[in-house]
Design a protein around this motif. Structure first.
Motif, PDB file in Angstrom:
ATOM      1  N   ILE A   2     -18.248  15.040   3.636  1.00  0.00           N
ATOM      2  CA  ILE A   2     -18.911  15.157   4.932  1.00  0.00           C
ATOM      3  C   ILE A   2     -20.081  14.185   5.017  1.00  0.00           C
ATOM      4  N   VAL A   3     -20.790  14.035   3.914  1.00  0.00           N
ATOM      5  CA  VAL A   3     -21.931  13.112   3.897  1.00  0.00           C
ATOM      6  C   VAL A   3     -21.459  11.685   4.156  1.00  0.00           C
ATOM      7  N   MET A   4     -20.359  11.284   3.518  1.00  0.00           N
ATOM      8  CA  MET A   4     -19.840   9.928   3.727  1.00  0.00           C
ATOM      9  C   MET A   4     -19.388   9.726   5.169  1.00  0.00           C
ATOM     10  N   THR A   5     -18.805  10.742   5.760  1.00  0.00           N
ATOM     11  CA  THR A   5     -18.379  10.646   7.153  1.00  0.00           C
ATOM     12  C   THR A   5     -19.577  10.464   8.074  1.00  0.00           C
ATOM     13  N   VAL A   6     -20.641  11.208   7.823  1.00  0.00           N
ATOM     14  CA  VAL A   6     -21.857  11.088   8.634  1.00  0.00           C
ATOM     15  C   VAL A   6     -22.465   9.694   8.461  1.00  0.00           C
ATOM     16  N   ILE A   7     -22.457   9.188   7.239  1.00  0.00           N
ATOM     17  CA  ILE A   7     -22.993   7.840   6.989  1.00  0.00           C
ATOM     18  C   ILE A   7     -22.175   6.795   7.748  1.00  0.00           C
ATOM     19  N   PHE A   8     -20.860   6.895   7.681  1.00  0.00           N
ATOM     20  CA  PHE A   8     -20.018   5.924   8.382  1.00  0.00           C
ATOM     21  C   PHE A   8     -20.155   6.038   9.890  1.00  0.00           C
ATOM     22  N   GLY A  33     -14.759  -2.875  13.835  1.00  0.00           N
ATOM     23  CA  GLY A  33     -14.178  -1.539  13.758  1.00  0.00           C
ATOM     24  C   GLY A  33     -13.072  -1.447  12.720  1.00  0.00           C
ATOM     25  N   GLY A  34     -12.278  -2.490  12.628  1.00  0.00           N
ATOM     26  CA  GLY A  34     -11.205  -2.512  11.627  1.00  0.00           C
ATOM     27  C   GLY A  34     -11.737  -2.478  10.206  1.00  0.00           C
ATOM     28  N   TRP A  35     -12.775  -3.275   9.953  1.00  0.00           N
ATOM     29  CA  TRP A  35     -13.362  -3.277   8.610  1.00  0.00           C
ATOM     30  C   TRP A  35     -14.031  -1.949   8.280  1.00  0.00           C
ATOM     31  N   LEU A  36     -14.646  -1.337   9.277  1.00  0.00           N
ATOM     32  CA  LEU A  36     -15.218  -0.005   9.040  1.00  0.00           C
ATOM     33  C   LEU A  36     -14.129   1.001   8.685  1.00  0.00           C
ATOM     34  N   LEU A  37     -13.004   0.945   9.378  1.00  0.00           N
ATOM     35  CA  LEU A  37     -11.902   1.860   9.067  1.00  0.00           C
ATOM     36  C   LEU A  37     -11.309   1.592   7.687  1.00  0.00           C
ATOM     37  N   VAL A  38     -11.182   0.335   7.318  1.00  0.00           N
ATOM     38  CA  VAL A  38     -10.673  -0.002   5.982  1.00  0.00           C
ATOM     39  C   VAL A  38     -11.631   0.520   4.907  1.00  0.00           C
ATOM     40  N   ALA A  39     -12.925   0.298   5.094  1.00  0.00           N
ATOM     41  CA  ALA A  39     -13.909   0.763   4.120  1.00  0.00           C
ATOM     42  C   ALA A  39     -13.917   2.288   4.025  1.00  0.00           C
ATOM     43  N   TYR A  40     -13.861   2.954   5.173  1.00  0.00           N
ATOM     44  CA  TYR A  40     -13.840   4.417   5.180  1.00  0.00           C
ATOM     45  C   TYR A  40     -12.565   4.940   4.517  1.00  0.00           C
ATOM     46  N   GLY A  41     -11.456   4.321   4.807  1.00  0.00           N
ATOM     47  CA  GLY A  41     -10.195   4.728   4.183  1.00  0.00           C
ATOM     48  C   GLY A  41     -10.223   4.574   2.674  1.00  0.00           C
ATOM     49  N   TYR A  42     -10.815   3.485   2.197  1.00  0.00           N
ATOM     50  CA  TYR A  42     -10.913   3.268   0.753  1.00  0.00           C
ATOM     51  C   TYR A  42     -11.820   4.307   0.104  1.00  0.00           C
ATOM     52  N   ILE A  43     -12.964   4.564   0.709  1.00  0.00           N
ATOM     53  CA  ILE A  43     -13.878   5.570   0.160  1.00  0.00           C
ATOM     54  C   ILE A  43     -13.208   6.943   0.175  1.00  0.00           C
ATOM     55  N   PHE A  44     -12.510   7.261   1.240  1.00  0.00           N
ATOM     56  CA  PHE A  44     -11.790   8.539   1.323  1.00  0.00           C
ATOM     57  C   PHE A  44     -10.747   8.634   0.212  1.00  0.00           C
ATOM     58  N   THR A  48     -10.483  11.343  -2.963  1.00  0.00           N
ATOM     59  CA  THR A  48      -9.393  12.309  -2.981  1.00  0.00           C
ATOM     60  C   THR A  48      -8.380  12.063  -4.094  1.00  0.00           C
ATOM     61  N   VAL A  49      -8.179  10.821  -4.506  1.00  0.00           N
ATOM     62  CA  VAL A  49      -7.208  10.501  -5.559  1.00  0.00           C
ATOM     63  C   VAL A  49      -7.981  10.129  -6.819  1.00  0.00           C
ATOM     64  N   GLU A  50      -7.787  10.889  -7.869  1.00  0.00           N
ATOM     65  CA  GLU A  50      -8.577  10.697  -9.082  1.00  0.00           C
ATOM     66  C   GLU A  50      -8.260   9.409  -9.827  1.00  0.00           C
ATOM     67  N   GLY A  51      -7.051   8.885  -9.727  1.00  0.00           N
ATOM     68  CA  GLY A  51      -6.659   7.718 -10.508  1.00  0.00           C
ATOM     69  C   GLY A  51      -7.139   6.388  -9.959  1.00  0.00           C
ATOM     70  N   LEU A  52      -7.637   6.363  -8.742  1.00  0.00           N
ATOM     71  CA  LEU A  52      -8.075   5.094  -8.156  1.00  0.00           C
ATOM     72  C   LEU A  52      -9.393   4.639  -8.781  1.00  0.00           C
ATOM     73  N   PRO A  53      -9.543   3.332  -8.946  1.00  0.00           N
ATOM     74  CA  PRO A  53     -10.820   2.849  -9.473  1.00  0.00           C
ATOM     75  C   PRO A  53     -11.918   2.961  -8.425  1.00  0.00           C
ATOM     76  N   SER A  54     -13.132   3.145  -8.895  1.00  0.00           N
ATOM     77  CA  SER A  54     -14.268   3.175  -7.979  1.00  0.00           C
ATOM     78  C   SER A  54     -14.505   1.751  -7.469  1.00  0.00           C
ATOM     79  N   PRO A  55     -15.304   1.583  -6.430  1.00  0.00           N
ATOM     80  CA  PRO A  55     -15.576   0.224  -5.942  1.00  0.00           C
ATOM     81  C   PRO A  55     -16.169  -0.681  -7.026  1.00  0.00           C
ATOM     82  N   ASN A  56     -17.022  -0.127  -7.894  1.00  0.00           N
ATOM     83  CA  ASN A  56     -17.605  -0.938  -8.969  1.00  0.00           C
ATOM     84  C   ASN A  56     -16.537  -1.420  -9.939  1.00  0.00           C
ATOM     85  N   GLN A  57     -15.618  -0.546 -10.316  1.00  0.00           N
ATOM     86  CA  GLN A  57     -14.551  -0.934 -11.221  1.00  0.00           C
ATOM     87  C   GLN A  57     -13.632  -1.969 -10.579  1.00  0.00           C
TER      88      GLN A  57
END
Length: 72
Positions: A2-8, A33-44, A48-57
């Protein structure tokens, strides 16, 4: 999450007014708007998926070989 959604939403609100104040073209709105959606989708997906690398990785994976180039 929810915090990430509010930030976005805050970022989107700021960008909307920034673009509107500078009278940008409709194409620019779509690009931002497209880049915001891509970034939000990646953070989401990262939260939600444990196997994905974090942005830093992901950044380390992409630019790691450049950092290890031999500079003779």
């Amino acid at each position: 999450m929810i915090v990430m959604t509010v930030i976005f939403l805050g970022i989107a609100y700021y960008e909307w007014h920034f673009l509107k104040a500078r009278q940008r073209q409709k194409r620019t709105y779509w690009i931002v708007g497209g880049w915001l959606l891509v970034a939000y989708g990646y953070i989401f997906a990262v939260y939600t998926v444990e196997g994905l690398p974090s942005p830093n990785q992901l950044i380390e994976w992409m630019f790691g070989p450049i950092a290890h180039i031999d500079r003779n």
